[in-house]
Design a protein around this motif. Structure first.
Motif, PDB file in Angstrom:
ATOM      1  N   SER A 192       5.126 -47.358  14.172  1.00 59.33           N
ATOM      2  CA  SER A 192       5.210 -46.281  15.237  1.00 59.33           C
ATOM      3  C   SER A 192       6.552 -46.122  15.902  1.00 59.33           C
ATOM      4  O   SER A 192       6.331 -45.877  17.226  1.00 59.33           O
ATOM      5  CB  SER A 192       3.775 -46.260  16.003  1.00 59.33           C
ATOM      6  OG  SER A 192       2.948 -46.503  15.186  1.00 59.33           O
ATOM      7  N   CYS A 193       7.366 -46.708  15.397  1.00 62.02           N
ATOM      8  CA  CYS A 193       8.740 -46.649  16.023  1.00 62.02           C
ATOM      9  C   CYS A 193       9.109 -45.324  16.700  1.00 62.02           C
ATOM     10  O   CYS A 193       9.749 -45.074  17.713  1.00 62.02           O
ATOM     11  CB  CYS A 193       9.918 -47.363  15.448  1.00 62.02           C
ATOM     12  SG  CYS A 193       9.800 -48.927  14.903  1.00 62.02           S
ATOM     13  N   ALA A 194       8.787 -44.347  16.187  1.00 63.52           N
ATOM     14  CA  ALA A 194       8.877 -42.998  16.412  1.00 63.52           C
ATOM     15  C   ALA A 194       7.954 -42.257  17.487  1.00 63.52           C
ATOM     16  O   ALA A 194       7.988 -41.184  17.699  1.00 63.52           O
ATOM     17  CB  ALA A 194       9.171 -41.925  15.063  1.00 63.52           C
TER      18      ALA A 194
ATOM     19  N   GLY B  67       7.872 -43.794   9.762  1.00 59.67           N
ATOM     20  CA  GLY B  67       7.845 -44.375   8.240  1.00 59.67           C
ATOM     21  C   GLY B  67       6.880 -45.398   7.996  1.00 59.67           C
ATOM     22  O   GLY B  67       6.635 -46.039   7.052  1.00 59.67           O
ATOM     23  N   CYS B  68       6.264 -46.121   9.151  1.00 55.15           N
ATOM     24  CA  CYS B  68       4.945 -46.925   8.931  1.00 55.15           C
ATOM     25  C   CYS B  68       4.110 -47.031  10.330  1.00 55.15           C
ATOM     26  O   CYS B  68       4.692 -46.497  11.164  1.00 55.15           O
ATOM     27  CB  CYS B  68       5.515 -48.564   8.498  1.00 55.15           C
ATOM     28  SG  CYS B  68       5.959 -49.496   9.927  1.00 55.15           S
ATOM     29  N   ILE B  69       3.388 -47.748  10.196  1.00 53.16           N
ATOM     30  CA  ILE B  69       2.011 -47.826  11.212  1.00 53.16           C
ATOM     31  C   ILE B  69       2.824 -48.716  12.500  1.00 53.16           C
ATOM     32  O   ILE B  69       2.242 -48.511  13.732  1.00 53.16           O
ATOM     33  CB  ILE B  69       0.957 -48.617  10.900  1.00 53.16           C
ATOM     34  CG1 ILE B  69      -0.305 -48.406  11.954  1.00 53.16           C
ATOM     35  CG2 ILE B  69       1.315 -49.930  10.502  1.00 53.16           C
ATOM     36  CD1 ILE B  69      -0.492 -46.949  11.869  1.00 53.16           C
TER      37      ILE B  69
ATOM     38  N   ALA C 226      12.490 -39.015  14.619  1.00 51.82           N
ATOM     39  CA  ALA C 226      12.282 -39.847  13.249  1.00 51.82           C
ATOM     40  C   ALA C 226      12.889 -41.243  13.158  1.00 51.82           C
ATOM     41  O   ALA C 226      13.893 -41.354  13.804  1.00 51.82           O
ATOM     42  CB  ALA C 226      12.856 -39.019  12.037  1.00 51.82           C
ATOM     43  N   CYS C 227      12.054 -41.982  13.100  1.00 49.30           N
ATOM     44  CA  CYS C 227      12.533 -43.481  12.796  1.00 49.30           C
ATOM     45  C   CYS C 227      13.189 -43.616  11.530  1.00 49.30           C
ATOM     46  O   CYS C 227      13.322 -42.694  10.680  1.00 49.30           O
ATOM     47  CB  CYS C 227      11.276 -44.439  12.807  1.00 49.30           C
ATOM     48  SG  CYS C 227      10.538 -44.562  11.092  1.00 49.30           S
ATOM     49  N   PRO C 228      14.160 -44.701  11.377  1.00 45.37           N
ATOM     50  CA  PRO C 228      14.844 -44.786  10.152  1.00 45.37           C
ATOM     51  C   PRO C 228      14.154 -44.774   8.660  1.00 45.37           C
ATOM     52  O   PRO C 228      14.506 -44.293   7.704  1.00 45.37           O
ATOM     53  CB  PRO C 228      15.678 -46.236  10.397  1.00 45.37           C
ATOM     54  CG  PRO C 228      15.715 -46.238  11.508  1.00 45.37           C
ATOM     55  CD  PRO C 228      14.308 -45.783  12.264  1.00 45.37           C
TER      56      PRO C 228
ATOM     57  N   TYR D 224      16.228 -46.933   5.580  1.00 46.08           N
ATOM     58  CA  TYR D 224      16.749 -48.214   6.104  1.00 46.08           C
ATOM     59  C   TYR D 224      16.065 -49.519   6.048  1.00 46.08           C
ATOM     60  O   TYR D 224      16.513 -50.605   6.647  1.00 46.08           O
ATOM     61  CB  TYR D 224      17.830 -47.839   7.194  1.00 46.08           C
ATOM     62  CG  TYR D 224      18.752 -46.840   7.162  1.00 46.08           C
ATOM     63  CD1 TYR D 224      20.122 -47.342   6.978  1.00 46.08           C
ATOM     64  CD2 TYR D 224      18.500 -45.492   7.455  1.00 46.08           C
ATOM     65  CE1 TYR D 224      21.164 -46.438   6.468  1.00 46.08           C
ATOM     66  CE2 TYR D 224      19.735 -44.761   7.208  1.00 46.08           C
ATOM     67  CZ  TYR D 224      20.741 -44.910   6.938  1.00 46.08           C
ATOM     68  OH  TYR D 224      21.811 -44.293   6.603  1.00 46.08           O
ATOM     69  N   CYS D 225      14.596 -49.135   6.591  1.00 45.42           N
ATOM     70  CA  CYS D 225      13.922 -50.367   7.381  1.00 45.42           C
ATOM     71  C   CYS D 225      12.874 -50.877   6.278  1.00 45.42           C
ATOM     72  O   CYS D 225      12.308 -50.422   5.421  1.00 45.42           O
ATOM     73  CB  CYS D 225      13.080 -49.566   8.337  1.00 45.42           C
ATOM     74  SG  CYS D 225      11.860 -50.708   9.158  1.00 45.42           S
ATOM     75  N   ALA D 226      13.150 -52.189   6.443  1.00 45.79           N
ATOM     76  CA  ALA D 226      12.639 -53.150   5.601  1.00 45.79           C
ATOM     77  C   ALA D 226      11.090 -53.177   5.549  1.00 45.79           C
ATOM     78  O   ALA D 226      10.252 -53.535   4.521  1.00 45.79           O
ATOM     79  CB  ALA D 226      12.865 -54.817   5.666  1.00 45.79           C
TER      80      ALA D 226
HETATM   81  S1  SF4 Z   1       8.025 -47.070  12.237  1.00 45.80           S
HETATM   82 FE1  SF4 Z   1       8.113 -48.529  10.523  1.00 45.80          FE
HETATM   83  S2  SF4 Z   1       9.661 -47.609   9.010  1.00 45.80           S
HETATM   84 FE2  SF4 Z   1       9.918 -46.587  11.263  1.00 45.80          FE
HETATM   85  S3  SF4 Z   1      11.625 -47.876  12.015  1.00 45.80           S
HETATM   86 FE3  SF4 Z   1       9.625 -48.771  12.831  1.00 45.80          FE
HETATM   87  S4  SF4 Z   1       9.090 -50.241  11.558  1.00 45.80           S
HETATM   88 FE4  SF4 Z   1      10.637 -48.982  10.505  1.00 45.80          FE
END
Ligand code: SF4
Lengths: 169, 549, 102
Positions: free
Chosen positions: B461-463, B457-459, B414-416, B420-422
């Motif tokens: 796609s860090c996770a 948590g957004c496109i 899971a990404c933050p 946490y993430c702006a």
């Molecule tokens: S996927 Fe989006 S919300 Fe998740 S850490 Fe990366 S930038 Fe932030």
């Protein structure tokens, strides 16, 4: 007049005219032309005239192959500080075309990029408005070593080669 | 592990001096935020939702016990007592103060760590197989090559203002554990028929809003040409990569626009100019680097493994852990131990300072003082003698670090997310926690078997949700967090992009939807099939029917 | 009642801060309950104060957010801003103390 910093013995004293493409230029006026104007005019300077060429980031420096006779300076333009192409252009001019004249950085030229520019072969910097000359000079000396073989103006710097002779990579 | 020499230390201390000066100029107003942002990013400093965030590189996932202790000290002294392991072999501190960051960097430098290029539009941390040097299926150890690339890419004067970030991963094993297919450049070490080392180079992989699996740029690049070839690729990208639109600026878009053939031709032309330059690696260069990664002094196997065998027979909890979390080592008598950071009730990938210190001690007592960081946000104790597994297990259990869920559904990336993430459009960690809570029965998890579940948590796609068997993407729908589900992604040798199965769901419906997907899988499964194989056989219809019934 | 408050990050520390206007004087505080409420007519002037604080290197990235005021308590309307005001929502002992208590 922008503040100008020069390194490696470059002498940026000339009062260059950065000529528009349709601007009439007196023959004896030191002038810098766009790449397209320079190539249209045959890509040669007349003996005794001071001539420069300016490239935009999208311009291909390879078009200057065999077209640098009589060119005293090449000006490379940074429209903003995130622009990365002029670094490659400068390196190409030095390493591939063997250009030994002045390579000048213009536009968004801030203190903290100068060292990267210098290591790609730039030797004259027209500082962006508001950039302090002292800060620029000290930014240029922030590092005295590097991991890569980099180009100082005019000569293939061998710092990396010397270092790697005694170390990992 | 690579040890800094005087030269590395000097360069890093000059870098910190430079950053200290940049921070001072920012605070005094000589630099405005627009000028400062790219500078701080190149040192791993983000301004996030709640605070600054400092991302520290763990090059190719290798960490010494001394370094882990220092991370613990930094977490306590300058942050809130914990760190977060990301999906690219980094650790992130979520609450540092800008004024403290130069000091944090100086303390990291003392243990040969840094944050250079951990963000920004430059060449990022070089990642590798977390089992480098110990995996049974290894062709060659990727770490010496990773370190060569790390040095070449560090403060590279020509490639510090690329169109966009640039990620390189290296795998030296038969099986890919470094996600080389979803990196800007993926490198696989190979041997040709003559037994020489070379590199299979992939280019243009990546996730984000246009997920792409990397394409082969060169089947076999000779070892000596590694840097000249990378330099050629980067130069073509620096010159032709799009700079007008940040969503089209990654190398994958350039490769797609030009076609892999035309892109390869440009690289080839550039490379021919560079091939015999100072970047060529001589055998001595490579040997010197290899010497930094010697095989540890392994002891001969202990024949008396009676305690181990008795415990496996008598204690089902130990047996399950030994089965799930211990991997075969190429050295007889040793095992590789996975340390899960997916604990119930704890944020994915987070570790407290006291836990870091405890693990550092275990790394010394049960190994050679080394810890690895995986791209699935877990840790590894790489060299544990098999006969000592029972006592290590007891110690890890006491620390809540013996969760035997490696590769199972609750081993969630899971990404933050929006906590946490702006950049986030929705939260990820609470959704991961809700799913983990629903699937807390280990028997059930083991019945389900191999399954990857990733939540972004957004496109951005860090996770890596789009290459997970079950991917979850949080999006914002008129001020509400909703979650899109994709199925069928895979990040290994059979890399594939997942497919969306239908409309997005509100957060509270996600755990039930996952349960439905799992039930559909169990109903369709043949024999011991993995989830991904069942999915490939039956398609998404049975899953859709459960989720949207 | 809905209104606006102005939020930003402190430059030196990175903390979430809110604008409190005291006469001519501006303060940037971490407790949203201390923030000054603005309506449509005075928001623009407040953004000018915020721009001055940016120029003075106190804060970064100021912007206005919509809040709900109920029983004297200020609560942001968006989830993102509620997280900024109160801290992360994640469970577990490595979650930090809520900001308002800090
Ligand atoms: S996927 Fe989006 S919300 Fe998740 S850490 Fe990366 S930038 Fe932030």
């Amino acid at each position: 007049m922008p503040e100008i910093v020069a390194i490696n013995g470059a002498k940026p004293g000339t009062d260059w005219l950065f000529a528009e493409d349709d601007e009439v230029v007196a023959p004896d006026r030191p002038a810098v032309f766009s790449l397209s104007r320079w190539l249209e005019a045959g890509g040669r300077g007349d003996a005794g005239l001071l001539r420069g060429v300016r490239l935009d980031p999208a311009d291909d420096p390879a078009l200057l192959t065999g077209r640098l006779d009589g060119v005293a300076m090449v000006a490379l333009h940074f429209p903003d500080l995130n622009e990365g192409r002029p670094y490659s252009q400068a390196r190409f001019l030095r390493a591939e075309l063997g250009f030994g004249g002045e390579i000048r950085a213009r536009g968004a030229v801030l203190a903290d990029q100068l060292l990267f520019m210098a290591r790609c072969g730039f030797d004259v910097f027209e500082l962006a408005p508001g950039v302090d000359r002292q800060v620029a000079l000290s930014a240029l000396s922030a590092f005295d070593i590097a991991y890569q073989p980099a180009l100082a103006a005019g000569n293939g710097d061998t710092l990396y080669n010397r270092l790697r002779a005694g170390r990992g990579a | 592990m690579y040890r800094y020499d005087e030269f590395d230390h000097r360069l890093l201390s000059q870098r910190i001096g430079q950053f200290r000066d940049q921070v001072a100029r920012r605070l005094s107003g000589q630099l405005d935020e627009d000028a400062f942002r790219p500078l701080r990013l190149r040192n791993g400093v983000y301004l996030q939702l709640n605070a600054y965030m400092l991302r520290v590189n763990i090059p190719y996932g290798l960490l010494s016990s001394r370094q882990l202790r220092r991370l613990a000290d930094i977490a306590e002294r300058y942050d809130r007592g914990y760190g977060h392991f990301s999906t690219r072999q980094n650790i992130q501190f979520n609450w540092p103060r800008l004024v403290d960051i130069p000091d944090m960097l100086a303390e990291l430098a003392e243990v040969e760590m840094h944050a250079m290029q951990s963000s920004g539009n430059c060449i990022r941390n070089i990642t590798a197989d977390h089992l480098a040097g110990i995996a049974a299926d290894e062709v060659a150890d990727p770490r010496p090559y990773c370190e060569i690339i790390r040095q070449w890419s560090t403060l590279h004067p020509e490639f510090s203002f690329l169109p966009r970030k640039f990620k390189i991963a290296v795998s030296g094993a038969a099986r890919d554990r470094a996600a080389v297919h979803v990196h800007d450049i993926g490198i696989r070490i190979r041997r040709n028929e003559a037994g020489e080392i070379g590199f299979h180079i992939l280019v243009g992989g990546g996730l984000g809003r246009t997920p792409v699996i990397g394409k082969t740029l060169r089947e076999f690049l000779p070892e000596a040409d590694l840097l000249s070839y990378l330099e050629a690729v980067l130069r073509v990208y620096n010159r032709y990569g799009r700079r007008d639109n940040k969503y089209k600026a990654r190398i994958k878009i350039l490769v797609n626009d030009l076609g892999i053939g035309a892109f390869a031709a440009l690289v080839e032309e550039e490379w021919q100019r560079l091939r015999h330059s100072a970047l060529r690696l001589g055998p001595a260069d490579i040997e010197r680097m290899k010497a930094h990664f010697p095989r540890p002094d392994y002891l001969p196997p202990v024949n008396d493994t009676s305690e181990y065998e008795a415990l496996r027979r008598d204690d089902p909890a130990f047996d399950r852990w030994a089965e799930n979390a211990v991997f075969s080592h190429r050295q007889p008598g040793y095992g590789i131990v996975m340390v899960s950071l997916k604990r119930s009730g704890r944020p994915t990938g987070d570790m407290r300072a006291d836990e870091m210190r405890a693990l550092a001690r275990l790394a010394e007592e049960y190994g050679f003082g080394e810890i690895r960081v995986t791209h699935r946000q877990n840790l590894v104790l790489p060299d544990v003698p098999l006969h000592r597994l029972p006592s290590l297990w007891r110690e890890l259990t006491a620390l809540d670090l013996a969760m035997p869920n490696h590769g199972l559904l609750s081993d969630i990336i899971a990404c933050p997310g929006m906590d946490y993430c702006a950049l986030a459009t929705a939260r990820s960690i609470p959704v991961a926690q809700a799913i983990a809570e629903r699937f807390d029965d280990l028997d059930y998890l083991h019945d389900i078997g191999d399954l990857s579940l990733n939540i972004s948590g957004c496109i951005n796609s860090c996770a890596h949700h789009n290459v997970a068997n079950i991917g979850i993407l949080g999006v914002d729908k008129r001020g509400q967090e909703v979650y899109q589900i994709t199925l069928g992604g895979s990040s290994g040798d059979d890399a594939a992009i997942g497919k969306r199965i239908g409309p997005a769901l509100p957060a509270e419906d996600v755990p039930a939807a996952i349960e439905g997907i799992v039930e559909a899988f169990l109903a369709e499964r043949e024999g011991d099939e993995r989830f991904i194989d069942t999915y490939r056989r039956v398609g998404d219809q049975p899953f859709k029917e459960r989720v949207y019934a | 009642m809905t209104a606006s408050v102005i939020t930003a990050s402190s430059l030196a520390l990175g903390h979430v801060v809110y604008l409190r206007q005291e006469g001519e004087c501006c303060r940037w505080l971490s407790d949203i309950q201390a923030a000054t409420l603005f309506g449509d007519n005075d928001l623009e002037a407040a953004m000018v104060s915020a721009a001055a604080a940016v120029a003075a290197n106190e804060i970064v990235d100021p912007y206005a957010i919509a809040v709900d005021v109920r029983g004297g308590r200020i609560e942001p309307l968006s989830l993102r801003e509620r997280i900024r005001a109160h801290g992360p929502t994640v469970a577990g002992d490595s979650a930090p103390a809520p900001r308002s208590a800090a």
